[in-house]
Design a protein around this motif. Sequence first.
Motif, mmCIF file in Angstrom:
data_model
loop_
_atom_site.group_PDB
_atom_site.id
_atom_site.type_symbol
_atom_site.label_atom_id
_atom_site.label_comp_id
_atom_site.label_asym_id
_atom_site.label_seq_id
_atom_site.Cartn_x
_atom_site.Cartn_y
_atom_site.Cartn_z
ATOM 1 N N ILE A 271 91.353 -18.515 26.686
ATOM 2 C CA ILE A 271 90.966 -19.507 25.674
ATOM 3 C C ILE A 271 89.990 -20.505 26.281
ATOM 4 C CG2 ILE A 271 91.858 -21.189 24.002
ATOM 5 C CD1 ILE A 271 94.671 -20.032 24.810
ATOM 6 N N ALA A 272 89.023 -20.911 25.488
ATOM 7 C CA ALA A 272 88.092 -21.955 25.956
ATOM 8 C C ALA A 272 88.892 -23.228 26.222
ATOM 9 C CB ALA A 272 87.033 -22.211 24.903
ATOM 10 N N ARG A 273 88.554 -23.920 27.314
ATOM 11 C CA ARG A 273 89.299 -25.133 27.682
ATOM 12 C C ARG A 273 89.338 -26.150 26.546
ATOM 13 N NH1 ARG A 273 86.375 -26.299 33.269
ATOM 14 N NH2 ARG A 273 87.026 -24.368 34.244
ATOM 15 N N ARG A 274 88.271 -26.205 25.752
ATOM 16 C CA ARG A 274 88.217 -27.236 24.707
ATOM 17 C C ARG A 274 88.773 -26.765 23.370
ATOM 18 N NH1 ARG A 274 82.574 -29.978 26.767
ATOM 19 N NH2 ARG A 274 83.500 -30.595 28.732
ATOM 20 N N ASP A 275 89.260 -25.541 23.330
ATOM 21 C CA ASP A 275 89.821 -25.005 22.082
ATOM 22 C C ASP A 275 91.288 -25.408 21.976
ATOM 23 O OD1 ASP A 275 90.661 -23.603 19.899
ATOM 24 O OD2 ASP A 275 90.052 -21.624 20.627
ATOM 25 N N GLN A 276 91.501 -26.684 21.636
ATOM 26 C CA GLN A 276 92.866 -27.234 21.597
ATOM 27 C C GLN A 276 93.743 -26.551 20.554
ATOM 28 O OE1 GLN A 276 94.214 -30.736 22.794
ATOM 29 N NE2 GLN A 276 93.175 -29.971 24.579
ATOM 30 N N LEU A 277 93.132 -26.139 19.429
ATOM 31 C CA LEU A 277 93.910 -25.524 18.354
ATOM 32 C C LEU A 277 94.608 -24.254 18.846
ATOM 33 C CD1 LEU A 277 94.531 -25.600 15.224
ATOM 34 C CD2 LEU A 277 92.626 -23.991 14.993
ATOM 35 N N ASN A 278 93.813 -23.343 19.419
ATOM 36 C CA ASN A 278 94.401 -22.080 19.878
ATOM 37 C C ASN A 278 95.239 -22.261 21.142
ATOM 38 O OD1 ASN A 278 93.703 -20.003 17.993
ATOM 39 N ND2 ASN A 278 91.578 -20.386 18.534
ATOM 40 N N MET A 279 94.794 -23.167 22.020
ATOM 41 C CA MET A 279 95.561 -23.417 23.252
ATOM 42 C C MET A 279 96.958 -23.939 22.881
ATOM 43 S SD MET A 279 94.688 -24.053 26.873
ATOM 44 C CE MET A 279 93.134 -24.851 26.942
ATOM 45 N N ASN B 100 85.356 -32.432 38.678
ATOM 46 C CA ASN B 100 85.279 -32.367 37.208
ATOM 47 C C ASN B 100 85.954 -31.112 36.678
ATOM 48 O OD1 ASN B 100 83.987 -34.787 36.730
ATOM 49 N ND2 ASN B 100 81.945 -33.917 36.911
ATOM 50 N N GLU B 101 85.775 -29.989 37.401
ATOM 51 C CA GLU B 101 86.411 -28.728 36.981
ATOM 52 C C GLU B 101 87.933 -28.898 36.956
ATOM 53 O OE1 GLU B 101 85.044 -25.189 39.139
ATOM 54 O OE2 GLU B 101 87.040 -24.326 38.922
ATOM 55 N N ILE B 102 88.471 -29.503 38.015
ATOM 56 C CA ILE B 102 89.922 -29.712 38.098
ATOM 57 C C ILE B 102 90.380 -30.658 36.983
ATOM 58 C CG2 ILE B 102 91.785 -30.671 39.529
ATOM 59 C CD1 ILE B 102 90.036 -29.711 41.979
ATOM 60 N N ASP B 103 89.603 -31.734 36.761
ATOM 61 C CA ASP B 103 89.967 -32.695 35.708
ATOM 62 C C ASP B 103 90.000 -32.041 34.341
ATOM 63 O OD1 ASP B 103 90.211 -34.760 37.456
ATOM 64 O OD2 ASP B 103 88.213 -35.575 37.108
ATOM 65 N N GLU B 104 89.006 -31.195 34.061
ATOM 66 C CA GLU B 104 88.947 -30.547 32.741
ATOM 67 C C GLU B 104 90.154 -29.649 32.513
ATOM 68 O OE1 GLU B 104 84.162 -30.150 32.115
ATOM 69 O OE2 GLU B 104 85.447 -28.586 31.298
ATOM 70 N N ILE B 105 90.548 -28.925 33.569
ATOM 71 C CA ILE B 105 91.729 -28.042 33.442
ATOM 72 C C ILE B 105 92.991 -28.890 33.222
ATOM 73 C CG2 ILE B 105 93.200 -26.374 34.655
ATOM 74 C CD1 ILE B 105 90.585 -25.387 36.043
ATOM 75 N N THR B 106 93.093 -29.982 33.978
ATOM 76 C CA THR B 106 94.259 -30.867 33.846
ATOM 77 C C THR B 106 94.350 -31.418 32.428
ATOM 78 O OG1 THR B 106 94.023 -31.510 36.152
ATOM 79 C CG2 THR B 106 95.343 -32.964 34.776
ATOM 80 N N GLN B 107 93.209 -31.910 31.925
ATOM 81 C CA GLN B 107 93.220 -32.509 30.589
ATOM 82 C C GLN B 107 93.512 -31.465 29.514
ATOM 83 O OE1 GLN B 107 89.478 -34.583 30.425
ATOM 84 N NE2 GLN B 107 90.151 -36.108 31.893
ATOM 85 N N ALA B 108 92.937 -30.262 29.675
ATOM 86 C CA ALA B 108 93.182 -29.199 28.687
ATOM 87 C C ALA B 108 94.659 -28.811 28.681
ATOM 88 C CB ALA B 108 92.317 -27.981 28.994
#
Lengths: 156, 139
Positions: free
Chosen positions: A127-135, B110-118
């Motif tokens: 899943i795309a990291r920013r795809d909160q709906l599916n995640m 930034n890569e680590i932060d993005e994964i953490t936030q997701a």
Amino acid sequence: MYSEDRKFDIKLRPAEVDDLQKIIDLDTLVSGIEKKTYWEDRFDRLKSADSSHLIVAGSLDPKSPDEILGFIVGEVRAWEFGSRPCGWIFAIGVSPDYRVRGIGEKLFDAICESCKKDGANSIRTMIARRDQLNMSFFRAQGMMGGPFIELEKSLR
Amino acid sequence: MKLQKATQFGLYAVLELARDPSRQLSAIEIADKYGISSNHLAKVLRDLGRAGLVDAVRGAGGGYRFSSNSKRVTLMDVINIFEDIGSEASGTSDLGDGTDIGRALLVIRNEIDEITQATFGSITLDTLLKTMRWQRDVI
């Protein structure tokens, strides 16, 4: 093989050739990108690979008997990158008019059952990291970060 | 990764209360269960109340009760009340960030932060509580 749930007027069944255009339309609506060739290839693969699954949630409403409310596609793959046989979910989509009625959950359960019968002990997706709906949806089904990390590099 | 103490206490409290929204618990009861300071937890609970996640029930036998929607509130929503995770790499700049090595390290951070936030942003309180039940059933 698949269950019927009259409470929500849906019937889970394997996709048929007549469903192709409806799935393309629903996927285009949900994802915003039309992928005609991709879906034609997926349908071809259904004929050639037993471990490939495309399950649809069809309407049981007598007024719209042919309507597709949702779909899920995946297959069991083995030994890529050293991974034991594992079910892969490639795509899931539910019509925006029929969300929050448990249709996605039923589709997820159905593909898990199919992959289990094909010898998989786990199920995986990307899943795309920013795809909160599916995640959030997949997390709510019990999926968690697995032992693999996806890496990529721009070729431009 | 290490969360600040207040964030950790906030997560404990909100999850403990969301576990059974009909139940009231005092700061002391929650603090005792997790072995943490009740004074510190009382401040954290006030912050959770201001954010609309818990209600304070006054009077004898009063305490706190979960007052939000556990299917909508994510771990990230709770964390954001107490700290801004990920802002170090994406917001302010550190000495050396402008150098070639600094920039390369920033990309990784930034890569680590993005994964953490997701990850925190995709797990609702309900999902975490449900996952706990599944894991308990497996054991």
